[in-house]
Motif scaffolding. Structure first.
Motif, PDB file in Angstrom:
ATOM      1  N   PRO A 187       0.791  -1.231   0.000  1.00 31.95           N
ATOM      2  CA  PRO A 187       0.000   0.000   0.000  1.00 31.95           C
ATOM      3  C   PRO A 187       0.824   1.281   0.000  1.00 31.95           C
ATOM      4  CG  PRO A 187      -0.009  -0.988   2.177  1.00 31.95           C
ATOM      5  CD  PRO A 187       0.675  -1.963   1.271  1.00 31.95           C
ATOM      6  N   PHE A 188       2.029   1.257   0.570  1.00 33.97           N
ATOM      7  CA  PHE A 188       2.823   2.480   0.646  1.00 33.97           C
ATOM      8  C   PHE A 188       4.277   2.127   0.926  1.00 33.97           C
ATOM      9  CE2 PHE A 188       0.782   1.690   4.763  1.00 33.97           C
ATOM     10  CZ  PHE A 188       1.871   1.627   5.616  1.00 33.97           C
ATOM     11  N   ARG A 189       5.115   3.140   0.865  1.00 37.97           N
ATOM     12  CA  ARG A 189       6.530   3.021   1.199  1.00 37.97           C
ATOM     13  C   ARG A 189       6.863   4.002   2.322  1.00 37.97           C
ATOM     14  NH1 ARG A 189      10.126   0.850  -2.926  1.00 37.97           N
ATOM     15  NH2 ARG A 189       8.896   0.006  -4.650  1.00 37.97           N
ATOM     16  N   LEU A 190       7.822   3.616   3.149  1.00 37.12           N
ATOM     17  CA  LEU A 190       8.288   4.490   4.214  1.00 37.12           C
ATOM     18  C   LEU A 190       9.447   5.320   3.692  1.00 37.12           C
ATOM     19  CD1 LEU A 190       8.246   1.997   7.214  1.00 37.12           C
ATOM     20  CD2 LEU A 190       6.452   3.591   6.505  1.00 37.12           C
ATOM     21  N   PRO A 191       9.382   6.641   3.821  1.00 38.08           N
ATOM     22  CA  PRO A 191      10.448   7.483   3.285  1.00 38.08           C
ATOM     23  C   PRO A 191      11.786   7.221   3.968  1.00 38.08           C
ATOM     24  CG  PRO A 191       8.964   8.752   4.680  1.00 38.08           C
ATOM     25  CD  PRO A 191       8.335   7.417   4.494  1.00 38.08           C
ATOM     26  N   GLU A 192      12.845   7.263   3.161  1.00 34.78           N
ATOM     27  CA  GLU A 192      14.205   7.118   3.696  1.00 34.78           C
ATOM     28  C   GLU A 192      14.659   8.447   4.285  1.00 34.78           C
ATOM     29  OE1 GLU A 192      16.831   4.672   0.894  1.00 34.78           O
ATOM     30  OE2 GLU A 192      15.209   5.370  -0.401  1.00 34.78           O
ATOM     31  N   ARG A 193      15.334   8.364   5.409  1.00 39.98           N
ATOM     32  CA  ARG A 193      15.909   9.550   6.045  1.00 39.98           C
ATOM     33  C   ARG A 193      17.331   9.203   6.455  1.00 39.98           C
ATOM     34  NH1 ARG A 193      11.929  12.475   4.012  1.00 39.98           N
ATOM     35  NH2 ARG A 193       9.907  12.266   5.077  1.00 39.98           N
ATOM     36  N   GLY A 194      18.301   9.563   5.654  1.00 42.44           N
ATOM     37  CA  GLY A 194      19.684   9.261   5.965  1.00 42.44           C
ATOM     38  C   GLY A 194      20.028   7.814   5.674  1.00 42.44           C
ATOM     39  N   ALA A 195      21.025   7.299   6.397  1.00 38.62           N
ATOM     40  CA  ALA A 195      21.559   5.955   6.133  1.00 38.62           C
ATOM     41  C   ALA A 195      20.965   4.887   7.043  1.00 38.62           C
ATOM     42  CB  ALA A 195      23.083   5.973   6.289  1.00 38.62           C
ATOM     43  N   PHE A 196      19.924   5.196   7.783  1.00 39.59           N
ATOM     44  CA  PHE A 196      19.310   4.224   8.682  1.00 39.59           C
ATOM     45  C   PHE A 196      18.526   3.173   7.886  1.00 39.59           C
ATOM     46  CE2 PHE A 196      20.065   7.692  11.583  1.00 39.59           C
ATOM     47  CZ  PHE A 196      20.318   7.077  12.802  1.00 39.59           C
TER      48      PHE A 196
ATOM     49  N   LEU B  18       8.621   2.498  13.986  1.00 38.09           N
ATOM     50  CA  LEU B  18       9.674   1.850  13.210  1.00 38.09           C
ATOM     51  C   LEU B  18      11.021   2.062  13.890  1.00 38.09           C
ATOM     52  CD1 LEU B  18      10.436   0.397  10.475  1.00 38.09           C
ATOM     53  CD2 LEU B  18      10.950   2.688   9.604  1.00 38.09           C
ATOM     54  N   LEU B  19      11.671   0.972  14.290  1.00 36.77           N
ATOM     55  CA  LEU B  19      13.033   1.021  14.831  1.00 36.77           C
ATOM     56  C   LEU B  19      14.012   0.874  13.677  1.00 36.77           C
ATOM     57  CD1 LEU B  19      15.187   0.912  17.109  1.00 36.77           C
ATOM     58  CD2 LEU B  19      14.714  -1.548  17.277  1.00 36.77           C
ATOM     59  N   GLU B  20      14.992   1.764  13.631  1.00 40.08           N
ATOM     60  CA  GLU B  20      15.987   1.758  12.554  1.00 40.08           C
ATOM     61  C   GLU B  20      17.393   1.774  13.148  1.00 40.08           C
ATOM     62  OE1 GLU B  20      14.240   4.384   9.047  1.00 40.08           O
ATOM     63  OE2 GLU B  20      13.939   5.355  10.991  1.00 40.08           O
ATOM     64  N   ARG B  21      18.342   1.309  12.340  1.00 40.90           N
ATOM     65  CA  ARG B  21      19.732   1.210  12.794  1.00 40.90           C
ATOM     66  C   ARG B  21      20.666   1.738  11.715  1.00 40.90           C
ATOM     67  NH1 ARG B  21      21.234  -4.716  13.282  1.00 40.90           N
ATOM     68  NH2 ARG B  21      20.969  -4.542  11.036  1.00 40.90           N
ATOM     69  N   GLU B  22      21.723   2.391  12.186  1.00 40.56           N
ATOM     70  CA  GLU B  22      22.819   2.793  11.302  1.00 40.56           C
ATOM     71  C   GLU B  22      24.115   2.240  11.889  1.00 40.56           C
ATOM     72  OE1 GLU B  22      24.040   6.929   9.276  1.00 40.56           O
ATOM     73  OE2 GLU B  22      24.576   6.782  11.399  1.00 40.56           O
ATOM     74  N   PHE B  23      24.924   1.633  11.052  1.00 36.88           N
ATOM     75  CA  PHE B  23      26.218   1.113  11.483  1.00 36.88           C
ATOM     76  C   PHE B  23      27.291   1.815  10.674  1.00 36.88           C
ATOM     77  CE2 PHE B  23      29.617  -2.240  11.239  1.00 36.88           C
ATOM     78  CZ  PHE B  23      29.973  -2.190  12.574  1.00 36.88           C
ATOM     79  N   SER B  24      28.023   2.708  11.327  1.00 36.10           N
ATOM     80  CA  SER B  24      29.066   3.464  10.647  1.00 36.10           C
ATOM     81  C   SER B  24      30.159   3.789  11.647  1.00 36.10           C
ATOM     82  CB  SER B  24      28.507   4.753  10.036  1.00 36.10           C
ATOM     83  OG  SER B  24      28.007   5.612  11.044  1.00 36.10           O
TER      84      SER B  24
END
Length: 298
Positions: free
Chosen positions: A196-205, A220-226
């Protein structure tokens, strides 16, 4: 996603995280940090926790390991602080024939509990599929597949699962499979899958888990590994039919504030606040930890 960490990288990470662990940079966003507890448990298969479901009162929990094992128990608090984990029990996941799959075969990642019948739903990343279990985890039952589930990268498949109050299943891959902007959200209504939809990307998460809160929002829990360190973020979305009405930031941590947070459960505490309980996947590495983290929203 299970991080692929070689011996040399593990040694380097151990040094980096020893020097930077316990950072106290306050998170961005309206959420308030409440508690962090390092959970240790004397079982050979303990660790790698990629999902958690907390009961509506926040007392008991069920957690999922990416080696195919369930850990359950109680979270004991004094005020808002977690003081210990008690009454821990563990069982291995069974497959659809009632057998125990070989070690490392399952790679379960997404974890959600049905709000009406109490069944647990698990998405698997290596061989993409969704199974559901009764509360005793006695045998797996298949959930109808979507044809393009076979198109996901081996380590970028269905990382997040959530079930709304109507019993509809939402599945989100960690990596975008079609090159289009936004993370696709697949929804199963009855026997029909749709996007039905997509979640917008915000950065590298990248998304690692999701849950519907008692307020009806999708968290929504998101992770960035850098830079050899983890950062965590939670956003929430108000959904109306097939569209996102509102997107709001909840919190975003600085590098090395928390470990590798992968599991999320959203509930309402006795003071009426939305509470986020998260658990980290330690990748079975000595320099990481199984951390239970809680934030609250007014």
């Amino acid at each position: 996603m299970r991080l692929r960490i070689t011996g040399a990288l593990a040694a380097l990470l151990g040094v980096v995280w020893a020097l930077t662990g316990g950072a106290s940079e306050p998170p961005a966003g309206p959420a308030r940090f409440e508690a962090s507890y390092t959970w240790q448990f004397g079982h050979d298969e303990f660790g790698g926790l990629s999902g958690i479901e907390v009961d509506p009162e926040g007392g008991s929990f069920v957690a999922l390991s990416d080696r195919g094992r369930i850990f359950s128990g109680r979270i004991v608090r004094e005020g808002n602080q977690i003081t210990r984990i008690s009454d821990v029990q563990t069982v291995p996941l069974r497959d659809d024939k009632g057998n125990y799959p070989p070690r490392f075969y399952p790679d379960p990642e997404g974890f959600a509990r049905h709000p009406s019948n109490g069944r647990y739903f698990v998405s698997f990343e290596g061989f993409t599929r969704i199974w559901h279990y009764d509360p005793a985890f006695s045998i797996a039952r298949w959930v109808r597949e979507m044809p393009n589930f076979r198109d996901f990268a081996p380590n970028g498949g269905l990382e997040s699962l959530a079930i709304d109050q109507r019993g509809r299943i939402y599945a989100i891959p960690e990596e975008i499979p079609d090159g289009q902007p936004g993370h696709p959200v697949y929804r199963l209504t009855g026997k029909k899958w749709e996007m039905p939809f997509r979640l917008p990307e915000r950065g590298a998460f990248l998304p690692v888990e999701a849950d519907f809160g008692p307020d009806g929002w999708l968290y929504l829990l998101e992770r960035e590994f850098s830079s050899l360190r983890f950062r965590s973020r939670v956003r929430r979305f108000l959904i109306d039919g097939d569209r996102i009405v509102t997107e709001e930031p909840v919190f975003e941590s600085g590098p090395a504030v928390h470990d590798n947070l992968e599991g999320l459960s959203v509930w309402r505490d006795g003071q009426g606040r939305i509470r986020l309980t998260m658990v980290s996947d330690d990748n079975f590495k000595f320099f990481q930890r199984t951390e239970i983290v809680e934030y609250s929203l007014p």
